[in-house]
Design an enzyme around this catalytic site. Structure first.
Site, PDB file in Angstrom:
ATOM      1  N   ARG A  86     -14.962  -6.064  -0.066  1.00 16.08           N
ATOM      2  CA  ARG A  86     -14.325  -5.670   1.198  1.00 16.08           C
ATOM      3  C   ARG A  86     -13.694  -4.261   1.047  1.00 16.08           C
ATOM      4  NH1 ARG A  86      -8.844  -4.098   2.628  1.00 16.08           N
ATOM      5  NH2 ARG A  86      -8.446  -4.717   4.760  1.00 16.08           N
ATOM      6  N   VAL A  87     -13.978  -3.396   1.994  1.00 16.13           N
ATOM      7  CA  VAL A  87     -13.368  -2.075   1.991  1.00 16.13           C
ATOM      8  C   VAL A  87     -12.488  -1.973   3.236  1.00 16.13           C
ATOM      9  CG1 VAL A  87     -13.795   0.409   2.161  1.00 16.13           C
ATOM     10  CG2 VAL A  87     -15.268  -1.009   0.714  1.00 16.13           C
ATOM     11  N   GLY A  88     -11.248  -1.558   3.053  1.00 13.31           N
ATOM     12  CA  GLY A  88     -10.325  -1.449   4.191  1.00 13.31           C
ATOM     13  C   GLY A  88     -10.298  -0.044   4.753  1.00 13.31           C
ATOM     14  N   ASP A  89      -9.185   0.280   5.415  1.00 15.03           N
ATOM     15  CA  ASP A  89      -9.054   1.592   6.063  1.00 15.03           C
ATOM     16  C   ASP A  89      -8.726   2.718   5.100  1.00 15.03           C
ATOM     17  OD1 ASP A  89      -6.540   0.030   5.853  1.00 15.03           O
ATOM     18  OD2 ASP A  89      -5.641   1.944   6.439  1.00 15.03           O
ATOM     19  N   THR A 149       0.873  -1.174   0.000  1.00 12.03           N
ATOM     20  CA  THR A 149       0.000   0.000   0.000  1.00 12.03           C
ATOM     21  C   THR A 149       0.906   1.219   0.000  1.00 12.03           C
ATOM     22  OG1 THR A 149      -1.808  -1.049   1.147  1.00 12.03           O
ATOM     23  CG2 THR A 149      -1.587   1.313   1.504  1.00 12.03           C
ATOM     24  N   GLY A 163      -6.362  -3.340   7.450  1.00 13.19           N
ATOM     25  CA  GLY A 163      -7.362  -2.289   7.544  1.00 13.19           C
ATOM     26  C   GLY A 163      -8.360  -2.504   8.666  1.00 13.19           C
ATOM     27  N   GLY A 212      -1.332  -1.454   6.621  1.00 13.93           N
ATOM     28  CA  GLY A 212      -1.434  -2.644   7.464  1.00 13.93           C
ATOM     29  C   GLY A 212      -2.829  -3.229   7.329  1.00 13.93           C
TER      30      GLY A 212
HETATM   31  N1  ASP Z   1      -4.380  -1.036   4.750  1.00 13.59           N
HETATM   32  C1  ASP Z   1      -4.641  -1.764   3.524  1.00 13.59           C
HETATM   33  C2  ASP Z   1      -6.005  -2.402   3.626  1.00 13.59           C
HETATM   34  O1  ASP Z   1      -6.324  -2.983   4.648  1.00 13.59           O
HETATM   35  C3  ASP Z   1      -3.626  -2.814   3.216  1.00 13.59           C
HETATM   36  C4  ASP Z   1      -2.167  -2.453   3.384  1.00 13.59           C
HETATM   37  O2  ASP Z   1      -1.837  -1.424   3.925  1.00 13.59           O
HETATM   38  O3  ASP Z   1      -1.297  -3.247   2.948  1.00 13.59           O
HETATM   39  O4  ASP Z   1      -6.719  -2.382   2.662  1.00 13.59           O
END
Ligand code: ASP
Length: 307
Positions: free
Chosen positions: A203-206, A176, A228, A226
């Site tokens: 799926r939606v992350g942070d 990311t 999410g 990291g």
């Molecule tokens: N934070 C991102 C997510 O969870 C993934 C990542 O940072 O590698 O979508």
């Protein structure tokens, strides 16, 4: 005071990719800083730095983003301007080259903060974003290998417990990208990702969630990486900005929020920060996280605590 910091995702970077990751973050920081120096515009500088990382297939954003369980790419991105709290974000966008540019369009051309899925794609086409396939051969191969292992029972993928999956396969995380830039007190933060490998479609992350993956105020800015699901639950980037609001420096604020993660959700996490004094910070609880920053008279590139 001008400065910029970028990250290329927390996780475990295989040794053979270190050089490319290092070169990638260095190039992105230089691209952003060069623009910042000439123009003093931190929004454009942040966008240019993130685009440089999105266009680099070594990172999990834009070209080379990771595939979903059903073999597609769904990308998330966000950007925020600290002085006005203006923000724009997109979630689950497919077939465009630079999600960070689309997030900026949401911030500047709409009254909304977050557009998702089909609606976001409709908006992208209306804004003139052309069709682009971000899937690289390498990502497709990795996806096929994992899918096969999953189908034959050779690998167990408890993706409903993402932290367990990442503990077993830390290399699946990482890549990311994010940036925080400051120019004469104006702070901007931006983040872009393909999400986590083999994620469930939808799926939606942070990353596109303002406060979780990205946040900026006139006191400080932050971009997270990291798992999410953990970052969302501790509202990581906003928490770091809250620390900076009460006078905690950017490096200490980054460490403080990683401490919060370690004592609560315990998920793999990293963060970069800049405060309004121009201090630059970063912290992670993962084996590594490629980082590069440049500020007046100082240039720094980092990939591992052991380096
Ligand atoms: N934070 C991102 C997510 O969870 C993934 C990542 O940072 O590698 O979508």
């Amino acid at each position: 005071m001008k400065g910029i910091i970028v990250h290329g995702g927390s996780g475990k970077w295989p040794l053979e990719k270190w050089e490319k990751a290092k070169e990638g973050v260095r190039e992105a920081a230089q691209t952003g800083y060069e623009y910042l120096r000439k123009s003093g515009d931190p929004v454009e500088a942040c966008v240019r730095a993130v685009m440089s990382l999105e266009d680099n297939p070594v990172f999990n954003a834009g070209t080379g983003a990771v595939l979903t369980l059903d073999g597609r790419v769904e990308m998330d991105a966000s950007i925020m301007k600290g002085s006005t709290l203006e923000a724009g974000a997109v979630a689950g966008v497919e077939n465009i080259k630079n999600p960070i540019l689309l997030a900026r369009k949401v911030m500047e051309e709409t009254d909304h903060v977050l557009l998702a899925g089909e609606g976001a794609m409709k908006f992208a086409r209306a804004m003139g974003f052309e069709y682009y396939n971000p899937i690289t051969e390498e990502r497709r191969k990795k996806w096929m290998e994992l899918k096969e292992k999953f189908e034959t029972g050779e690998a167990e993928l408890p993706w409903h417990k993402m932290q367990e999956l990442i503990k077993k396969h830390p290399e699946l995380l990482g890549g990311t990208v994010g940036c925080v830039a400051i120019s004469d007190g104006e702070i901007v933060a931006g983040t872009s990702t393909g999400g986590v490998f083999f994620k469930l479609f939808g799926r939606v992350g942070d990353t596109p969630l303002i406060g979780a993956g990205t946040y900026a105020t006139s006191f400080g800015g932050a971009s997270a990486t990291g798992i999410g699901e953990g970052i969302i639950r501790v509202v990581l980037s906003k928490s770091a900005c809250d620390f900076m609001r009460i006078g905690v420096s950017a490096p200490k604020a980054a460490e403080a929020v990683i401490d919060i993660v370690n004592s609560s959700v315990k998920t793999a996490t990293g963060i970069i920060t800049i405060d309004n004094m121009g201090n630059i910070g970063f912290a992670h609880n993962t084996p590594t996280m490629p980082v590069a920053y440049i500020k007046e008279g100082e240039e720094f590139v980092y990939i591992s605590p052991d380096e």
